[in-house]
Design a protein around this motif. Structure first.
Motif, short mmCIF file in Angstrom:
data_model
loop_
_atom_site.label_atom_id
_atom_site.label_comp_id
_atom_site.label_asym_id
_atom_site.label_seq_id
_atom_site.Cartn_x
_atom_site.Cartn_y
_atom_site.Cartn_z
N PHE A 192 44.05 23.73 47.12
CA PHE A 192 43.53 23.10 45.93
C PHE A 192 42.64 21.94 46.34
O PHE A 192 42.88 21.31 47.37
CB PHE A 192 44.69 22.59 45.07
CG PHE A 192 44.28 21.91 43.82
CD1 PHE A 192 43.90 22.64 42.71
CD2 PHE A 192 44.29 20.53 43.73
CE1 PHE A 192 43.53 22.01 41.54
CE2 PHE A 192 43.92 19.89 42.56
CZ PHE A 192 43.54 20.64 41.47
N GLY A 193 41.62 21.67 45.59
CA GLY A 193 40.80 20.52 45.96
C GLY A 193 39.62 20.32 45.04
O GLY A 193 39.41 21.07 44.08
N ASP A 194 38.84 19.33 45.39
CA ASP A 194 37.68 18.94 44.61
C ASP A 194 36.46 19.66 45.17
O ASP A 194 36.05 19.43 46.31
CB ASP A 194 37.51 17.42 44.69
CG ASP A 194 36.34 16.94 43.87
OD1 ASP A 194 35.70 17.80 43.22
OD2 ASP A 194 36.07 15.73 43.88
N MET A 195 35.87 20.51 44.38
CA MET A 195 34.74 21.29 44.89
C MET A 195 33.45 20.49 44.90
O MET A 195 32.46 20.90 45.49
CB MET A 195 34.56 22.55 44.05
CG MET A 195 35.77 23.47 44.10
SD MET A 195 35.45 25.10 43.46
CE MET A 195 35.06 24.75 41.78
N ASN A 196 33.45 19.34 44.22
CA ASN A 196 32.26 18.49 44.25
C ASN A 196 32.19 17.65 45.51
O ASN A 196 31.17 17.05 45.80
CB ASN A 196 32.23 17.57 43.03
CG ASN A 196 31.53 18.25 41.87
OD1 ASN A 196 31.02 19.37 42.03
ND2 ASN A 196 31.51 17.59 40.74
#
Lengths: 244, 464, 469
Positions: A192-196
């Protein structure tokens, strides 16, 4: 701070179908206990489910697992059909469900190709012994409304608030912000994570696997929903030709 | 050949106001037994409200079931009123005269029945008004609100369209009722009934000006109500057709297909009603075999066009040769119980009635028309059921989620409730207002004419 | 003489004749047998000339070869235009006959005469069969039940059969309806009686003959309508939808049939107007007819909008990649101007103009609107067939979208020849035919004399119409 866009990667090659994510999700999000009758009636609520498919014929049978949760589509078909804006898209790329706004027309569930929206047919109940383990950050949903995976938005909110108050940077892949299913996955099949954030693990995997020869694919792409969950194909060493 | 039977005004008044002046012998027992069915249905609904939608048969992949089927069915039936009265009024078809009021009343009650299905269907019916753009000032206690409905959702278009339709139907029925209310007002001796009728008659005395307005208003209303008539069922069809995730629904022909199907079932419903009234109130002076003949021929055309739309819907479902769609269609025709239902649907919805209506002797026989049109509506109920349920049981790639559906007792009870409600509503309406408009019949009598050609008498009408 | 009310002009005049003032037959036969004027002849020559040009255009097109599909886009548009305007006109007569509308009587023959244009349609249609790409290229076909065993040239056999049936039915209808008139002309006119006695085929007007005429006409009329649907269904699917990957529009066959009827009503309105204005039939065609056609046009334009919205709503709301592409191709991409003009000419202008009583209920209003509908109808055909035939049908693997959208092609000389040929060849046939077939039905108008009468009603006089079953 830059606006986050949350996403998930599911590496099917690593998934062994242990269902730990299902249990973790169940307890994190106050999902009522699923009784046998719920399974019989096809009314189980599992925000994340591990679908198991058999492949091949008798001596050479293989089980394949695919965990399916809300894909948090950018072009979510469930959103425009909700008459009361219970299902809407927030600015962090999450497809969120506003429980107290929902009136239970179940239109969104019909229009979801992934079947990840669940209806509360009965009032949620827990045995007395389990009532103290309910998560205080999550609403207990009343009957007659829809619910679905939120990417554990309560954890995202709390961590962001804590980070702001205490002045620390949110680490990529921190346990505090990861959804319960990701934290519980013992093979790290869920990321999971921040794609930006171009430095995050998920961005790096996406950059690598979304190329033409990569393993990445979106579930049921032909609907044009542009999901934020990326699946990575299972690597099958026994045969060269791919299948999914 | 239209039978020519000239009736005097007083005879018409006497015949048609009789059910209003005193109740028929069967009235109370009939209404009572319908009331019992309604009571059973209502108690089922109270049970559902108390314990949640778990008491229905809906389950995970099939989230819509008998209630939505029934909703679409009654919306379909409701198209009869406007179809018969507006279109036939605009085309000046003479045979519409005894039918219009019954058709409009059928529209009225079937719309209410349809709307009640929405209440049965939703998870939290006490919050149903959230789909309307009511400002919070009307809902003082609703602090959680203050948000506009999502106008992108077909479920917001629905209440707007159906609500407009209901309002205009009430207007339509009432406008056409005024002279007859005035007639009843003059027939009733005294008492509270007289006062009520006097208020409702709005001072109608039959002056030339009043008649002029009376003649113009329904025609204007017909023209205005026709776009609503088309839009309502189109929007109902879009409830389904806009869903990309349900293979069997995402088809562009849905709006015309639903409209023509609605006309098919609605006009059949009117015929059933006509035959029933003919039998209940002994109206054979007013409802003639001719009327059944004309409406039967109309039905043959409508049914055939509907069947063509069904054919196209199927052909273009199979045309792209996509697996989920083929699996779905395969299930519909080859997997019990859907296959049996499908055969029943085809036979009752099209083949039996239409082949029967090709014979003049069937078309002119009220009893035959009664039974064939009931068959049509069985078929049309099944049609909606077979669109909704197999479509939703998800023959998609994720076969893990495939499922099925069977209605529960509560659902069956509530479906029965809607049927009982509509029949009861019409019967009670007929007890209060004349169901066959005396003034319209009298007008028809004045416009009737005969032209003699050789040895034959050909009925003719006066054209304004 | 009593002042004739405008809207009853036709019926009142017929009734006047029924009272014995002028015999209908004689007057109509005189008009029919009169020497055609210069205008008529020059029109005949111009259309003949352009038809020849059209034939040359067809030959040039064929000589260029069938491989380059985009070169055929105007050709197919022109051919489909014939089928969706000229061949829709007979529906007016069929529908009004079934509905027993009396106002149709002076115009039903004109509408049936349009059946003859089917021959021109066939001529233009034949080469298109070779233009379709082969099934190995992934062209879909209606023969989809067993994809492995598709007949080699899939739509060719059944669409040719359907078209032949369509045109033959149309011609039979024209002949059947005109047969009693041929008999009258056989008996009454000098000179051409040999042709007419052949065409009348032993018509003596016995009760049996009249009965079977009515049966045959109604059965064939319904059959014509069904064939119109079938033919347009093939045109829509095998000749259009199969060429645009990802386009599945189950409504489009219905829309196309509806467009055909709309074009038919429009061109019939113009024809009726010409008959009234220059044809010498002012005593027979009245406001009733043009008004009725105007009303039809109005209703049909509303239907156009409904079909358009029903189709668009589903595709636009669905937002699947293939649906977005199809909308880009047909409406919102490079063809946007064509689409806007179509919408304007076919829907907006007729709707808003015909809402006004003063336009709908006039002699000049409906034909002008009809002209706009015809232009719009041609553009609509071009929007679909032009884009489908010039589309590059490869699809990008990654995005599932068309590799490129086609530009709007500019017609070259051959295209113009074909277009003018396709418009004038049916007109040429119609003009030729009108020399032999009375353009106003003699027997239908005489029949009306039996059914219509003028009677005293309380203080006024009214028209009484019999409606026989």
């Amino acid at each position: 701070m830059k606006q986050s866009k949350w996403g998930m990667v599911v590496d099917l090659d690593k998934c062994n179908g242990c269902q730990a994510c299902v249990v973790a999700c169940q307890s994190e999000n106050n999902i009522p206990l699923q009784k046998k009758s719920d399974y019989d009636e096809n009314r189980v609520i599992q925000w994340i489910r591990v679908e198991r498919y058999w492949e091949g014929s008798f001596p050479d049978v293989k089980a394949k697992f695919i965990p399916i949760m809300c894909q948090h589509c950018d072009e979510a078909p469930c959103e425009p059909v909700c008459p009361v804006y219970a299902s809407y898209h927030n600015n962090e790329g999450l497809n969120v469900q506003v429980y107290n706004r929902c009136i239970g027309t179940r239109f969104c569930a019909n229009n979801c190709p992934y079947q990840v929206r669940f209806f509360n047919f009965w009032e949620a109940e827990w045995p007395d012994s389990l009532k103290n383990q309910l998560n205080p950050d999550v609403t207990v949903r009343s009957r007659g409304i829809m619910e679905k995976c939120t990417f554990c938005v309560q954890k995202i909110r709390r961590t962001k608030r804590d980070a702001k108050v205490n002045g620390f940077e949110i680490e990529d892949g921190a346990r505090e912000i990861n959804p319960a299913c990701v934290n519980s996955c013992n093979t790290e099949a869920l990321i999971f994570g921040d794609m930006n954030n171009p430095e995050s693990k998920i961005s790096r995997i996406k950059a690598k696997e979304e190329k033409k020869d990569g393993r990445g694919y979106h579930l049921m792409e032909h609907y044009g929903t542009s999901p934020n969950v990326l699946y990575l194909k299972k690597v099958d060493n026994s045969k060269k030709s791919h299948s999914h | 050949m239209q039978e020519h039977q000239q009736l005097s005004d007083s005879e018409i008044t006497e015949d048609l106001t009789a059910p209003v002046i005193r109740s028929a012998r069967w009235f109370w027992s009939f209404v009572g037994s319908l009331g019992f069915i309604m009571l059973v249905g209502i108690s089922g609904y109270i049970y559902e409200l108390y314990s949640g939608l778990g008491v229905t048969g809906v389950q995970r992949p099939v989230y819509w079931g008998a209630y939505i089927t029934n909703f679409v069915f009654w919306i379909g039936i409701s198209h009869a009123g406007i179809m018969v009265s507006a279109i036939l009024r605009l085309t000046q078809a003479e045979w519409k005269r005894p039918i219009t009021r019954a058709a409009e009343v059928l529209t009225l009650f079937s719309l209410i029945a349809a709307l009640s299905n929405i209440l049965f269907h939703v998870g939290r019916p006490w919050r149903i008004y959230w789909i309307t753009p009511l400002p919070p000032i009307f809902i003082g206690f609703d602090f959680a609100r203050g948000i506009w409905p999502n106008v992108r959702s077909p479920f917001v278009w629905d209440p707007v369209a159906v609500g407009t339709y209901l309002l205009s139907t009430i207007l339509f029925v009432y406008t056409c009722l005024i002279p007859d209310i005035a007639l009843v007002r003059d027939k009733v001796k005294s008492g509270p009934a007289k006062i009520v009728y006097s208020i409702l008659a709005l001072g109608f005395r039959g002056t030339p000006r009043q008649w002029k307005v009376q003649a113009t208003a329904p025609i204007l209303l017909s023209a205005l109500v026709l776009p609503i008539f088309v839009s309502v069922h189109s929007i109902v069809s879009w409830d389904f057709a806009v869903s990309i995730a349900v293979e069997g629904w995402h088809s562009t022909i849905f709006a015309p297909y639903f409209i023509i199907g609605a006309i098919h079932s609605g006009v059949s419903g009117v015929v059933t009603l006509m035959a029933g009234l003919l039998w209940l109130y002994k109206l054979d002076k007013y409802i003639k075999p001719d009327h059944f003949d004309a409406i039967g021929r109309l039905l043959v055309v409508v049914a055939t066009i509907w069947f063509f739309a069904l054919f196209l819907e199927w052909i273009y479902a199979l045309y792209p040769l996509e697996d989920p769609e083929i699996a779905l269609r395969n299930m519909q025709v080859s997997q019990p119980p859907w296959s049996y239902l499908f055969i029943v649907f085809l036979l009752t919805g099209f083949f039996i009635p239409v082949s029967a209506w090709l014979f003049k002797s069937v078309r002119r026989n009220p009893m035959w028309m009664f039974f064939t049109t009931i068959l049509v509506n069985i078929g049309m109920w099944l049609e909606r059921f077979l669109i909704i349920v197999p479509g939703l049981s998800r023959r998609t790639e994720l076969s893990f989620n495939w499922g099925s559906y069977a209605p529960s007792l509560v659902e069956i009870g509530l479906v029965a409730f809607t049927f009982a409600f509509v029949i009861c509503g019409i019967i009670v309406f007929a007890r209060i207002f004349p169901l066959i408009p005396p003034f319209d019949i009298k007008e028809g009598m004045r416009f009737r004419h005969v032209i003699k050609i050789g040895k034959k008498n050909i009925s003719a009408v006066v054209r304004e | 003489m009593k002042k004739i009310k405008n809207n009853l002009i036709f019926t009142e005049r017929v009734i006047e004749r029924s009272l014995g003032k002028v015999p209908v037959n004689k007057e109509l036969i005189n008009i029919h047998n009169r020497k055609r004027g210069n205008t008529f002849n020059s029109f005949l020559y111009i259309t003949a000339f352009l038809s020849v040009f059209g034939i040359i255009g067809i030959i040039l097109r064929i000589m260029n070869g069938f491989d380059d599909m985009s070169a055929w886009s105007y050709y197919v548009t022109a051919c489909m235009f014939i089928f969706t305007t000229f061949m829709g006109a007979p529906m007016v007569s069929m529908a009004t006959k079934v509905a027993r509308g009396n106002w149709r009587r002076p115009i039903s023959r004109m509408s049936e005469i349009f059946c003859i244009s089917g021959i021109a349609g066939l001529i233009f249609f034949t080469p298109i069969l070779w233009v379709l790409p082969s099934l190995e290229d992934g062209r879909k076909t209606l023969w989809f039940f067993d994809p492995g065993k598709v007949p080699a040239y899939s739509p060719h056999i059944w669409s040719t059969l359907a078209l032949l049936g369509f045109v033959l039915t149309a011609l039979t209808l024209l002949w059947l309806n005109a047969r009693p008139d041929f008999a009258i002309l056989r008996d009454k006119s000098k000179g051409k009686s040999k042709i007419y006695s052949f065409l009348a085929y032993g018509w003596v007007g016995s009760t049996h003959q009249w009965g079977s005429l009515r049966d045959r006409v109604s059965v064939l009329g319904i059959f014509y309508f069904m064939l119109l649907l079938t033919v347009n269904y093939f045109f829509a699917s095998d000749f259009l939808m199969a060429l645009i990957p990802g386009w599945v529009d189950s409504l489009y066959p219905v829309t196309l049939s509806h467009n055909a009827i709309q074009g038919g009503v429009a061109i019939l309105t113009i024809a009726v107007f010409i008959m009234w204005k220059w044809g010498g039939y002012q005593n027979f065609i009245g406001l009733d007819q043009l008004w009725g056609l105007g009303k039809l046009l109005f209703g049909i334009s509303l239907l156009w909008f409904w079909f358009f919205i029903s189709s668009l709503m589903v595709l636009w709301y669905g937002k699947k990649p293939n649906e977005r592409d199809v909308l880009q191709l047909l409406m919102f991409g490079k063809y946007l101007p064509i689409f806007l003009f179509t919408f304007f000419f076919v829907c907006i202008i007729p709707f808003f103009a015909l809402t006004l009583d003063s336009i709908r209920k006039s002699y000049y209003g409906p034909p002008i609107i009809a002209l706009s509908v015809l232009i719009g109808n041609f553009l609509d055909r071009f929007r679909h067939y032009g884009s489908a035939y010039s589309l590059d049908r490869t699809i990008d693997d990654a995005t599932h979208r068309f590799a490129s959208l086609p530009d709007i092609a500019i017609p070259n000389m051959v295209d113009l020849m074909v277009i003018f040929g396709a418009v004038s060849m049916p007109l040429f046939f119609i003009l030729i035919i009108s020399k032999y077939v009375p353009v106003i039905s003699l027997w239908e108008n005489r029949e009306y004399l039996l059914y219509g009468s003028h009677e005293k009603y309380y203080k006024t006089e009214v028209l009484v119409e019999g409606k026989p079953y």
